[in-house]
Design a protein around this motif. Structure first.
Motif, mmCIF file in Angstrom:
data_model
loop_
_atom_site.group_PDB
_atom_site.id
_atom_site.type_symbol
_atom_site.label_atom_id
_atom_site.label_comp_id
_atom_site.label_asym_id
_atom_site.label_seq_id
_atom_site.Cartn_x
_atom_site.Cartn_y
_atom_site.Cartn_z
ATOM 1 N N ASP A 31 0.877 -1.198 0.010
ATOM 2 C CA ASP A 31 -0.054 0.032 0.059
ATOM 3 C C ASP A 31 0.987 1.253 0.017
ATOM 4 O OD1 ASP A 31 -1.852 2.027 0.140
ATOM 5 O OD2 ASP A 31 -2.463 1.422 2.203
ATOM 6 N N THR A 32 1.191 1.802 -1.049
ATOM 7 C CA THR A 32 1.933 3.012 -1.249
ATOM 8 C C THR A 32 1.171 4.116 -1.621
ATOM 9 O OG1 THR A 32 2.476 2.357 -3.524
ATOM 10 C CG2 THR A 32 4.055 1.843 -2.038
ATOM 11 N N SER A 33 -0.007 4.000 -1.366
ATOM 12 C CA SER A 33 -1.204 5.198 -1.709
ATOM 13 C C SER A 33 -0.666 6.399 -0.654
ATOM 14 C CB SER A 33 -2.398 4.809 -1.824
ATOM 15 O OG SER A 33 -2.665 4.413 -0.202
ATOM 16 N N ARG A 34 -0.042 6.364 0.519
ATOM 17 C CA ARG A 34 0.188 7.375 1.160
ATOM 18 C C ARG A 34 1.896 7.804 1.203
ATOM 19 N NH1 ARG A 34 -4.392 9.163 4.037
ATOM 20 N NH2 ARG A 34 -6.100 8.185 2.683
ATOM 21 N N MET A 35 2.541 7.317 0.136
ATOM 22 C CA MET A 35 3.682 7.367 0.217
ATOM 23 C C MET A 35 3.738 8.821 -0.841
ATOM 24 S SD MET A 35 5.108 5.200 2.062
ATOM 25 C CE MET A 35 4.548 3.724 2.449
ATOM 26 N N LYS A 36 4.399 10.024 0.103
ATOM 27 C CA LYS A 36 4.386 11.144 -0.888
ATOM 28 C C LYS A 36 5.909 11.460 -1.326
ATOM 29 C CE LYS A 36 0.830 13.666 1.734
ATOM 30 N NZ LYS A 36 0.617 14.751 2.654
ATOM 31 N N ARG A 37 5.869 12.280 -2.292
ATOM 32 C CA ARG A 37 7.462 12.791 -2.855
ATOM 33 C C ARG A 37 8.288 11.636 -3.300
ATOM 34 N NH1 ARG A 37 9.026 16.948 1.629
ATOM 35 N NH2 ARG A 37 10.704 17.535 0.203
ATOM 36 N N VAL A 38 7.790 10.389 -3.680
ATOM 37 C CA VAL A 38 8.736 9.567 -4.278
ATOM 38 C C VAL A 38 9.278 10.026 -5.481
ATOM 39 C CG1 VAL A 38 8.918 6.858 -5.226
ATOM 40 C CG2 VAL A 38 7.689 7.461 -3.172
ATOM 41 N N GLY A 39 10.502 9.817 -5.612
ATOM 42 C CA GLY A 39 11.235 10.230 -6.977
ATOM 43 C C GLY A 39 11.425 11.698 -7.170
ATOM 44 N N GLU A 40 11.365 12.500 -5.877
ATOM 45 C CA GLU A 40 11.525 13.976 -6.030
ATOM 46 C C GLU A 40 12.803 14.118 -6.680
ATOM 47 O OE1 GLU A 40 9.418 16.499 -3.263
ATOM 48 O OE2 GLU A 40 11.362 17.095 -2.840
ATOM 49 N N GLY A 53 1.305 -0.408 -7.211
ATOM 50 C CA GLY A 53 -0.143 -0.105 -6.983
ATOM 51 C C GLY A 53 -0.263 1.444 -6.944
ATOM 52 N N ASP A 54 -0.773 2.073 -6.314
ATOM 53 C CA ASP A 54 -1.337 3.612 -6.090
ATOM 54 C C ASP A 54 -0.022 4.517 -5.643
ATOM 55 O OD1 ASP A 54 -3.632 2.714 -7.014
ATOM 56 O OD2 ASP A 54 -4.706 3.070 -5.201
ATOM 57 N N ILE A 55 0.141 5.493 -5.791
ATOM 58 C CA ILE A 55 1.013 6.288 -5.502
ATOM 59 C C ILE A 55 0.586 7.564 -4.764
ATOM 60 C CG2 ILE A 55 1.823 7.583 -7.462
ATOM 61 C CD1 ILE A 55 4.301 6.285 -4.635
ATOM 62 N N GLY A 56 1.223 8.039 -3.595
ATOM 63 C CA GLY A 56 0.847 9.311 -3.121
ATOM 64 C C GLY A 56 1.198 10.659 -3.859
ATOM 65 N N MET A 57 0.775 11.837 -2.970
ATOM 66 C CA MET A 57 0.965 13.064 -3.629
ATOM 67 C C MET A 57 2.506 13.301 -4.188
ATOM 68 S SD MET A 57 -1.331 15.398 -1.302
ATOM 69 C CE MET A 57 -2.939 15.359 -1.406
ATOM 70 N N HIS A 58 2.740 14.046 -4.978
ATOM 71 C CA HIS A 58 3.806 14.773 -5.365
ATOM 72 C C HIS A 58 4.983 13.869 -5.809
ATOM 73 C CE1 HIS A 58 2.778 18.694 -3.417
ATOM 74 N NE2 HIS A 58 2.509 17.970 -2.456
ATOM 75 N N GLY A 103 1.571 1.535 -11.595
ATOM 76 C CA GLY A 103 0.693 0.619 -12.069
ATOM 77 C C GLY A 103 -0.715 1.046 -11.878
ATOM 78 N N GLY A 104 -1.057 1.702 -10.715
ATOM 79 C CA GLY A 104 -2.027 1.908 -10.137
ATOM 80 C C GLY A 104 -2.669 3.517 -10.514
ATOM 81 N N ASN A 105 -3.121 4.276 -9.403
ATOM 82 C CA ASN A 105 -3.486 5.441 -9.524
ATOM 83 C C ASN A 105 -2.463 6.493 -8.857
ATOM 84 O OD1 ASN A 105 -5.846 4.968 -10.808
ATOM 85 N ND2 ASN A 105 -6.951 4.354 -8.679
ATOM 86 N N ALA A 106 -2.361 7.735 -9.359
ATOM 87 C CA ALA A 106 -1.522 8.504 -8.759
ATOM 88 C C ALA A 106 -2.276 9.616 -7.920
ATOM 89 C CB ALA A 106 -0.730 9.295 -9.825
ATOM 90 N N ASP A 107 -1.828 10.244 -6.893
ATOM 91 C CA ASP A 107 -2.621 11.245 -5.967
ATOM 92 C C ASP A 107 -2.078 12.544 -6.675
ATOM 93 O OD1 ASP A 107 -4.032 12.422 -4.213
ATOM 94 O OD2 ASP A 107 -3.496 10.913 -2.786
ATOM 95 N N GLY A 108 -2.570 13.561 -6.049
ATOM 96 C CA GLY A 108 -2.269 15.054 -6.666
ATOM 97 C C GLY A 108 -0.717 15.062 -6.719
ATOM 98 N N TRP A 109 -0.831 16.317 -7.618
ATOM 99 C CA TRP A 109 0.739 16.857 -8.087
ATOM 100 C C TRP A 109 1.670 15.917 -8.471
ATOM 101 C CZ3 TRP A 109 -2.179 18.886 -3.752
ATOM 102 C CH2 TRP A 109 -2.448 20.148 -3.831
ATOM 103 N N LEU A 110 1.073 15.137 -9.296
ATOM 104 C CA LEU A 110 1.965 14.042 -9.958
ATOM 105 C C LEU A 110 2.967 14.816 -11.085
ATOM 106 C CD1 LEU A 110 2.885 11.029 -10.849
ATOM 107 C CD2 LEU A 110 1.052 11.236 -12.696
ATOM 108 N N ALA A 124 -4.831 12.243 -9.957
ATOM 109 C CA ALA A 124 -5.603 13.082 -9.344
ATOM 110 C C ALA A 124 -5.355 14.475 -9.814
ATOM 111 C CB ALA A 124 -5.376 13.004 -7.747
ATOM 112 N N ASP A 125 -5.963 15.554 -8.702
ATOM 113 C CA ASP A 125 -5.858 17.193 -9.248
ATOM 114 C C ASP A 125 -4.505 17.404 -9.401
ATOM 115 O OD1 ASP A 125 -8.756 17.004 -9.193
ATOM 116 O OD2 ASP A 125 -8.622 18.043 -7.183
ATOM 117 N N TYR A 126 -4.205 18.450 -10.334
ATOM 118 C CA TYR A 126 -2.992 19.198 -10.254
ATOM 119 C C TYR A 126 -1.692 18.231 -10.796
ATOM 120 C CZ TYR A 126 -4.803 23.189 -7.948
ATOM 121 O OH TYR A 126 -5.531 24.314 -7.665
ATOM 122 N N CYS A 127 -2.111 17.139 -11.814
ATOM 123 C CA CYS A 127 -1.304 16.413 -12.548
ATOM 124 C C CYS A 127 -0.236 17.375 -13.494
ATOM 125 C CB CYS A 127 -2.102 15.382 -13.178
ATOM 126 S SG CYS A 127 -1.106 14.786 -14.857
#
Lengths: 429, 256
Positions: B70-79, B90-95, B108-115, B131-134
């Motif tokens: 569950d990486t949906s709340r992991m933010k800023r990966v790959g900054e 799976g899904d990835i968190g913001m930024h 593979g899954g969905n991306a959260d805001g500011w991708l 999500a928003d601000y892609c």
């Protein structure tokens, strides 16, 4: 005893000409205040002492016990949220920011659900604004967009616009034009010289169209935009260009409809464009009496006006991520301190559901909708009634509110100061 | 070739976000201890992930990081990532992919805001929705994404490619409200529908293969053009400013 020149702590107008009559330690009458202000001054049924939820019961506890609970809750949290702040004085807000930084928490104020978008737009394109006195004395055209001051800021029209004679406007009612833009008729639209009824959600398109007309590109527009005839838009631009001094006031009808801050940005850019022809200003109709102050205090202390995340020890700001609604809806905080606001009455349901799951402390003089979701509530003095402090008017002018009653309630600043001192003992021994 | 597998361990408070800007190919190369943040607590990487490293590499181009669980709340990966590859099952968190300048991120899954916020180069591929601000900018900033490619196979939220100033954004599904608002330069392609595209556009190109609902009235119709054998309407704008952008739509409706 009659106390003159009292400041009304209700809306962003911060009317400073209220006369309050105090008898036997109670306010019994007010003069000059509007209905909203009067009901706040005459408010009753204050909470007697701090309360704590034990099972299904409320138990009265001492202020010390309540402060203990708050300190423990905040120190235990991985991501505490400190929300509210617009209904208290600047001095208490200062303590809140210090506390958020030391706790490495998130601090947000109610502007994230009212005029936050206005600030986002101002950060993009600036703010051609002015104080209310300038408008009163100079503005010969007023545009109210997406707001209904008769109901929400009742004395705005009588003190500053429609009915207020000014230095350069001897007969305001005759010399000032008032344009109201709204999606429906309201008390305010009845007083307008020109009512522009737009379809809901079309503000951005209408603002873009007005900008194009000011730039002389109006012939490219369709016959109607957002339910408004092109001729009416031309007429409005004509009135604006001929004015000596124009002032736009906007409310949540513009900030909280689709597009949000982009609506405000468009309105600011329209004002910018009009400034090539005459003097024009734009300002927000701020709601709570000191919501502007919470933005000021946050900005001078952290660099950002609301939604500040100190988790990493430095201030990070990103509305949509670090704002209370988003954090609560996404269940991203594990404790919440609510000061001087009532989120349970205003937030979407998923936010309230999360509030019900985590420990919550509320600092507020009255039982309100949020009381039902908190574990401890601490009653305090009301700024402007039994506590004094600084508040900022909707145009950014700081005004010192008076203490007109002596009561035993501590002020927000005193309660927060005690909590902060205890947190300092642990985090900065 | 170095392959880093990061499997999320079960968490007591799974919704508290983890900030993991340290997860980039370059940081695994250095071999230093990697820390992430859970709310206001700093933790070693292996407290949050089960870490497996296979092989070795001496340049970030040869590092591949695979995130699972569950990486949906992991933010800023790959900054700030500049080379290499990150694969998210799976899904990835913001930024995710903030400021990246090179390499590939595949979600593979969905991306959260500011991708891909303020991205400068490289490629982001998202198989699900964004999500928003892609591919957008930061608050108050004048320039958003300036280079690289973002490709979304699902739908995008509101304000996609806001302040786009370079690079290419391709959305295969629908985009939300105000896609390409304040677009300066670069290319935005939306294969599906969207609402109120390109407000205040000053340059660049936006092509919409579906319906642009609630088109702004301040785009001047220039004629038609043929793309992939179909007739499109071509507009220039936004004439609310001095915009010289090109907005090409298959079909549109207005808020009249």
């Amino acid at each position: 005893m009659i106390i003159k020149d009292t400041v009304c702590p209700f809306c962003g107008c911060l009317c400073d000409d209220i006369e309050v009559t105090v008898e036997d330690g109670k306010i019994v009458a007010t003069d000059n205040a509007c209905t909203l202000g009067t009901s706040k001054f005459l408010g009753d049924h204050r909470m007697k002492s701090p309360i704590r939820r034990v099972g299904k019961e409320w138990k009265e506890i001492s202020y010390d016990e309540a402060i203990d609970y708050t300190v423990d809750m905040l120190l235990d949290a991985d991501r505490p949220l400190l929300y509210g702040w617009s209904g208290t004085h600047g001095e208490a807000q200062c303590v809140g920011v210090h506390m958020a930084e030391l706790l490495k928490g998130v601090i947000d104020n109610t502007s994230s659900v009212c005029h936050g978008p206005s600030i986002l737009a101002i950060q993009e394109v600036g703010h051609p604004g002015c104080t209310l006195g300038q408008v009163k004395n100079r503005a010969d055209i007023i545009i109210y967009w997406g707001c209904n001051p008769i109901d929400a800021h009742p004395r705005h029209l009588s003190r500053y616009t429609r009915y207020a004679n000014g230095f350069f406007l001897e007969n305001s009612f005759r010399d000032r034009k008032v344009i109201v833009v709204d999606v429906r008729k309201s008390q305010t639209t009845n007083l307008a010289d020109e009512f522009v009824q737009i379809k809901p959600g079309c503000d951005y398109a209408v603002l873009s169209a007005l900008r194009a007309i000011v730039r002389g590109k109006g012939d490219d527009l369709p016959r109607t935009v957002g339910g408004v005839q092109r001729e009416q838009l031309f007429r409005i631009v004509d009135l604006c260009k001929k004015a000596k001094f124009g002032a736009v006031y906007f409310g949540l009808g513009l900030t909280m409809t689709a597009g949000k801050y982009k609506n405000i940005r468009n309105a600011i850019e329209l004002v910018d464009e009009l400034n090539r022809h005459t003097k024009f200003t734009i300002s927000a109709m701020r709601g709570h009496y000191n919501v502007y102050g919470s933005n000021e205090v946050n900005t001078w202390m952290t660099g950002y006006p609301f939604g500040i995340d100190f988790s990493r020890g430095i201030a990070f700001y990103n509305p949509g991520e670090t704002t209370a609604v988003d954090i609560l809806a996404r269940k991203e905080c594990d404790a919440c301190l609510i000061v001087a606001s009532d989120p349970a009455a205003h937030f979407p349901r998923p936010c309230i559901e999360h509030l019900a799951e985590i420990p919550v402390v509320q600092i507020d003089p009255y039982a309100n909708a949020t009381t039902a979701f908190c574990d401890v509530q601490i009653p305090v003095g009301i700024t402007g009634i039994d506590a004094a402090g600084t508040a900022y008017r909707m145009d950014g002018v700081p005004i010192r509110t008076k203490k007109v009653l002596e009561t035993a309630y501590p002020s927000d600043e005193e309660i927060l100061g005690s909590v902060y001192a205890r947190i300092q003992e642990v985090r900065q021994p | 070739m170095m392959r880093v597998s990061l499997a999320v361990r079960p968490r007591k408070k799974p919704t508290i976000p983890i900030e993991a800007e340290t997860i980039t190919p370059a940081s695994f190369l250095e071999g230093a201890e990697i820390q992430v943040w859970r709310g206001n607590r700093e933790l070693p990487l292996d407290e949050v992930f089960a870490v497996t490293i296979e092989g070795a590499a001496d340049r970030p181009e040869d590092v591949e990081i695979v995130l699972s669980g569950d990486t949906s709340r992991m933010k800023r990966v790959g900054e700030y990532m500049d080379a290499g590859r990150i694969v998210i099952d799976g899904d990835i968190g913001m930024h995710c992919g903030n400021f990246m300048s090179g390499g590939v991120i595949e979600i593979g899954g969905n991306a959260d805001g500011w991708l891909g916020r303020e991205m400068q180069g490289g490629t982001i591929i998202c198989r699900g929705n964004a999500a928003d601000y892609c591919a957008a900018g930061y608050r108050g900033g004048r320039k958003g994404m300036t280079g690289g490619t973002v490709e979304i196979f699902g739908n995008a939220g509101d304000f996609a490619a806001e302040n786009l100033a370079g690079g290419t954004v391709i959305i295969h599904g629908n985009a939300g409200d105000m896609a390409g608002v304040e677009l300066h330069d670069g290319t935005l392609i939306i294969k599906g529908d969207c609402r109120r595209p390109c407000g205040n556009m000053s340059g660049g190109v936006c092509v919409i293969y579906g319906i642009a609902y609630d088109m702004l009235p301040t785009f001047r119709k220039m004629g038609t053009e043929i793309r992939d054998g179909r007739e499109f309407l071509s507009f220039t704008g936004d004439i609310a400013n001095r915009g010289k952008g090109n907005l090409i739509v298959k079909d549109c409706t207005y808020q009249d």
